[in-house]
Design an enzyme around this catalytic site. Structure first.
Site, PDB file in Angstrom:
ATOM      1  N   CYS A  72       0.839  -1.202   0.000  1.00 51.97           N
ATOM      2  CA  CYS A  72       0.000   0.000   0.000  1.00 51.97           C
ATOM      3  C   CYS A  72       0.875   1.253   0.000  1.00 51.97           C
ATOM      4  CB  CYS A  72      -0.917   0.001   1.218  1.00 51.97           C
ATOM      5  SG  CYS A  72      -0.036   0.066   2.795  1.00 51.97           S
ATOM      6  N   CYS A  75       4.949   1.938   3.917  1.00 51.43           N
ATOM      7  CA  CYS A  75       6.313   2.019   4.442  1.00 51.43           C
ATOM      8  C   CYS A  75       7.075   3.158   3.776  1.00 51.43           C
ATOM      9  CB  CYS A  75       7.026   0.684   4.229  1.00 51.43           C
ATOM     10  SG  CYS A  75       6.332  -0.674   5.191  1.00 51.43           S
ATOM     11  N   CYS A 168       4.944  -7.003   5.123  1.00 53.16           N
ATOM     12  CA  CYS A 168       4.559  -7.645   3.857  1.00 53.16           C
ATOM     13  C   CYS A 168       5.782  -8.189   3.126  1.00 53.16           C
ATOM     14  CB  CYS A 168       3.819  -6.650   2.965  1.00 53.16           C
ATOM     15  SG  CYS A 168       2.164  -6.248   3.535  1.00 53.16           S
ATOM     16  N   CYS A 206       4.090  -2.546  10.258  1.00 51.90           N
ATOM     17  CA  CYS A 206       3.043  -2.170   9.311  1.00 51.90           C
ATOM     18  C   CYS A 206       2.414  -0.853   9.750  1.00 51.90           C
ATOM     19  CB  CYS A 206       1.988  -3.266   9.231  1.00 51.90           C
ATOM     20  SG  CYS A 206       0.808  -3.053   7.868  1.00 51.90           S
ATOM     21  N   HIS A 246       6.530  -5.746  25.452  1.00 50.19           N
ATOM     22  CA  HIS A 246       6.230  -5.814  26.884  1.00 50.19           C
ATOM     23  C   HIS A 246       7.457  -5.480  27.738  1.00 50.19           C
ATOM     24  CE1 HIS A 246       3.843  -7.117  30.309  1.00 50.19           C
ATOM     25  NE2 HIS A 246       4.786  -7.959  30.670  1.00 50.19           N
ATOM     26  N   CYS A 249       7.609  -1.649  27.885  1.00 51.96           N
ATOM     27  CA  CYS A 249       6.341  -0.929  27.922  1.00 51.96           C
ATOM     28  C   CYS A 249       6.235  -0.060  29.173  1.00 51.96           C
ATOM     29  CB  CYS A 249       5.175  -1.910  27.870  1.00 51.96           C
ATOM     30  SG  CYS A 249       3.551  -1.102  27.859  1.00 51.96           S
ATOM     31  N   CYS A 274      -2.672  -1.439  32.478  1.00 51.61           N
ATOM     32  CA  CYS A 274      -2.229  -2.338  31.405  1.00 51.61           C
ATOM     33  C   CYS A 274      -3.404  -2.737  30.505  1.00 51.61           C
ATOM     34  CB  CYS A 274      -1.580  -3.575  32.008  1.00 51.61           C
ATOM     35  SG  CYS A 274      -1.041  -4.796  30.792  1.00 51.61           S
ATOM     36  N   CYS A 280      -3.940  -6.684  23.931  1.00 52.22           N
ATOM     37  CA  CYS A 280      -2.588  -6.187  23.645  1.00 52.22           C
ATOM     38  C   CYS A 280      -1.644  -7.347  23.368  1.00 52.22           C
ATOM     39  CB  CYS A 280      -2.070  -5.354  24.810  1.00 52.22           C
ATOM     40  SG  CYS A 280      -0.425  -4.663  24.519  1.00 52.22           S
ATOM     41  N   CYS A 289       9.376  -0.543  19.664  1.00 52.50           N
ATOM     42  CA  CYS A 289       8.460   0.591  19.485  1.00 52.50           C
ATOM     43  C   CYS A 289       8.448   1.516  20.696  1.00 52.50           C
ATOM     44  CB  CYS A 289       7.049   0.085  19.217  1.00 52.50           C
ATOM     45  SG  CYS A 289       6.877  -0.879  17.701  1.00 52.50           S
ATOM     46  N   CYS A 301       1.793   3.469  19.954  1.00 56.12           N
ATOM     47  CA  CYS A 301       0.429   2.945  20.056  1.00 56.12           C
ATOM     48  C   CYS A 301      -0.070   2.861  21.497  1.00 56.12           C
ATOM     49  CB  CYS A 301       0.344   1.560  19.403  1.00 56.12           C
ATOM     50  SG  CYS A 301       0.911   1.530  17.695  1.00 56.12           S
ATOM     51  N   CYS A 308      -1.318  -2.920  21.583  1.00 54.91           N
ATOM     52  CA  CYS A 308      -0.433  -3.339  20.489  1.00 54.91           C
ATOM     53  C   CYS A 308      -1.126  -4.445  19.700  1.00 54.91           C
ATOM     54  CB  CYS A 308       0.895  -3.837  21.063  1.00 54.91           C
ATOM     55  SG  CYS A 308       1.950  -4.708  19.876  1.00 54.91           S
ATOM     56  N   CYS A 311       1.976  -5.803  14.865  1.00 53.59           N
ATOM     57  CA  CYS A 311       2.217  -5.699  13.423  1.00 53.59           C
ATOM     58  C   CYS A 311       3.655  -6.045  13.043  1.00 53.59           C
ATOM     59  CB  CYS A 311       1.861  -4.296  12.927  1.00 53.59           C
ATOM     60  SG  CYS A 311       2.991  -2.987  13.442  1.00 53.59           S
TER      61      CYS A 311
END
Length: 436
Positions: A72, A75, A168, A206, A246, A249, A274, A280, A289, A301, A308, A311
C-alpha cells in the site's frame, strides 16, 4: 587540511537544506541509538554521512533501488515523512535513489531505464517493500511489462544486500492472510527458493518505523561494514527485534501489580493501566516501538491508549505466521481457530466442551441411580484373591479366613491394629523367596 575542507563542504551542503550542525549531530545520535550502537559510535556515523554527502559533489553516492511489491506504499510514506532534522532530505542526498515508483521524479521509460542501468553497473542496495506474489505464474502483480517476481529476481541477483522493508516484504503480511489467493510470500523465502544467496535484512512493521530503516541504511550503506549489523535468527537487526514490546512498555508496572483495563472509557483506562485484557499483543511481539517511538519520537500505540496489535510479528519462513493471521481479532485475547471457511474463538469451544461433559456426568448419574448401582455404593470383594489362596500369609483381616467378610469384632480389629509390621527387608526377602 583536507579533513577541514571536507567538513566545510559537508556543512555547506547541509546548511543549504536548513540542517544546522547541532541538528545534524542530533540526527547522528538518534541513528546510532536506533541501530543499537553506543554514543562512542556517533562520530563514526557523522563521518560516514559527511563523506557520503561530500560524494554528492562528485557523484559517488551509494546507489539504492526501491521496488514496490504488493504493498500500500505505507512504508514509503512512513519513511518519507520524517521531520526535523529533515532526515528524508539528508538520506536522499546521502544515497543515490536511482529507482522508486513512489519517490522518483521521473516516470515511465526513463525511470525503468535508470533501474536497468543501475542493475547492470552493480554495487547497489535493493530495498523491497511489499509482498512477493507467486499466484498465476507471478502475474498477480505486473509492473512495466514484467511480473513482480521477475523484477525482484533481476534486482536481487546483482545487489550487495536486500532490505525487506515492512511485514509484507518479510513474510507476506496481510497479503498472506487466509485464504491467500495470490500466494503471497516474503522476500527471503522466495529468494531462497530461487537459489539467490544475496544477504537479506528483514525490518518488519506495518508500516515500518522510519528510524529503523535509517539505522539499517547507516550500517549497510554508509558505514559499509555489515559486521556492525548483528542479525537474529529471522535476519532482523538484533538490537531492534530481540526484546518484546512488553519488556520496554511504560505500563509494565501496572501489569506486574495486576492493574488492567477491561473496558475502554473506564476509570482504569484513565489511570493508564495495562491493556492486556483488551487484546494487547505486547508480550508476544518483538520490537523496539516503546523505545524508538513514532512520529518523530512523539508517541507510540500503547502510549496513545491503543493495545499493540503485533504488526511486527512476521516469520520470514512461514507466510501463514503473519501478524494478521496470528493476532486477529485484535480485541480478543486469543487468535481465531479455523476449519476451512469456519472460524471461531477457543473460549466458546472450551465452554461448549465443559457443558457437554457436565451434561454427560448428569446423565451418567441418573443411569447409575436407575440401575441401583448407587444404593449402598459399589460392591466390594469379600476377600482378596491373594488372601484367599494364601490364608497363612493373608494381608487383610477378615471375619472368616476362607469366606472373608468384614470384621465385626471390635476386639479383633483392635488386636490387629496393634500388630507390629514386619521390617521392609523381611518383606522383600519373603517376596523374592516366593518368586523362586
Amino acid at each position: 587540511m583536507e579533513e577541514n575542507a571536507m567538513m566545510t563542504d559537508a556543512l555547506g551542503i547541509l546548511e543549504s537544506r536548513g540542517v544546522t550542525r547541532r541538528s545534524f549531530m542530533k540526527l547522528c545520535a538518534g541513528v546510532a541509538a536506533a541501530a543499537g550502537l553506543s554514543s562512542v559510535a556517533i562520530p563514526r556515523v557523522a563521518e560516514a554521512i559527511e563523506q557520503s554527502v561530500i560524494g554528492a559533489t562528485s557523484g559517488d553516492l551509494y546507489p539504492v533501488i526501491w521496488i514496490e511489491g504488493a504493498s500500500c506504499t505505507g512504508c514509503t510514506e512512513s519513511f518519507a515523512q520524517i521531520e526535523t532534522p529533515d532526515v528524508a532530505s539528508v538520506v536522499l542526498d546521502v544515497i543515490s535513489l536511482n529507482y522508486s515508483e513512489t519517490l522518483s521524479a521521473a516516470a515511465g521509460y526513463s525511470v525503468e531505464e535508470a533501474k536497468a542501468q543501475t542493475i547492470a553497473a552493480g554495487n547497489y542496495i535493493l530495498i523491497y517493500e511489499g509482498a512477493v506474489l507467486e499466484g498465476w505464474g507471478g502475474n498477480a502483480l505486473r509492473a512495466a511489462g514484467e511480473t513482480g517476481i521477475e523484477s525482484l529476481v533481476e534486482a536481487a541477483e546483482s545487489a550487495n544486500a536486500v532490505v525487506a522493508v515492512g511485514s509484507c516484504a518479510v513474510n507476506g503480511g496481510w497479503c498472506a492472510a487466509y485464504p491467500n489467493p495470490s500466494k503471497a510470500v516474503g522476500v527471503q523465502q522466495y529468494l531462497q527458493k530461487e537459489g539467490i544467496t544475496t544477504p537479506v535484512v528483514n525490518i518488519p512493521g506495518c508500516p515500518v518505523n522510519p528510524e529503523w530503516v535509517m539505522s539499517v541504511l547507516v550500517d549497510v550503506v554508509m558505514l559499509q561494514d555489515p559486521t556492525l549489523l548483528e542479525l537474529n535468527s529471522f535476519n532482523e537487526p538484533a538490537g531492534l527485534f530481540n526484546q518484546t514490546i512488553h519488556d520496554n512498555c511504560e505500563r509494565r508496572g501496572h501489569f506486574e501489580n495486576g492493574e488492567f483495563v477491561y473496558e475502554f472509557g473506564s476509570e482504569e483506562e484513565k489511570l493508564g493501566y495495562c491493556l492486556y485484557p483488551l487484546g494487547c499483543r505486547g508480550p508476544q511481539t518483538k520490537a523496539l516501538c516503546g523505545v524508538t517511538l513514532w512520529n518523530n519520537r512523539r508517541s507510540w500505540c500503547v502510549q496513545a491508549g491503543a493495545p499493540c496489535i503485533g504488526c511486527c510479528e512476521a516469520n520470514p519462513n512461514n507466510p501463514g505466521d503473519n501478524w494478521v493471521e496470528v493476532n486477529t481479532p485484535f480485541r480478543a485475547r486469543f487468535r481465531d481457530l479455523r476449519i476451512q471457511e469456519l472460524k471461531f474463538q477457543p473460549e466458546p469451544v472450551a465452554w461448549a466442551i465443559t457443558g457437554i461433559v457436565a451434561v454427560a456426568l448428569v446423565i451418567h448419574g441418573f443411569g447409575m441411580k436407575k440401575t441401583g448401582r448407587m444404593d449402598g455404593g459399589a460392591p466390594f470383594e469379600p476377600i482378596r484373591k491373594w488372601d484367599k489362596n494364601h490364608p497363612n500369609e493373608a494381608i487383610g483381616t477378615y471375619a472368616d479366613p476362607e469366606q472373608g467378610g468384614p470384621v465385626l469384632s471390635a476386639e479383633l480389629v483392635e488386636d490387629n491394629s496393634h500388630k507390629p509390621s514386619a521390617p521392609a527387608d523381611e518383606v522383600v526377602a519373603d517376596y523374592e523367596e516366593s518368586k523362586e
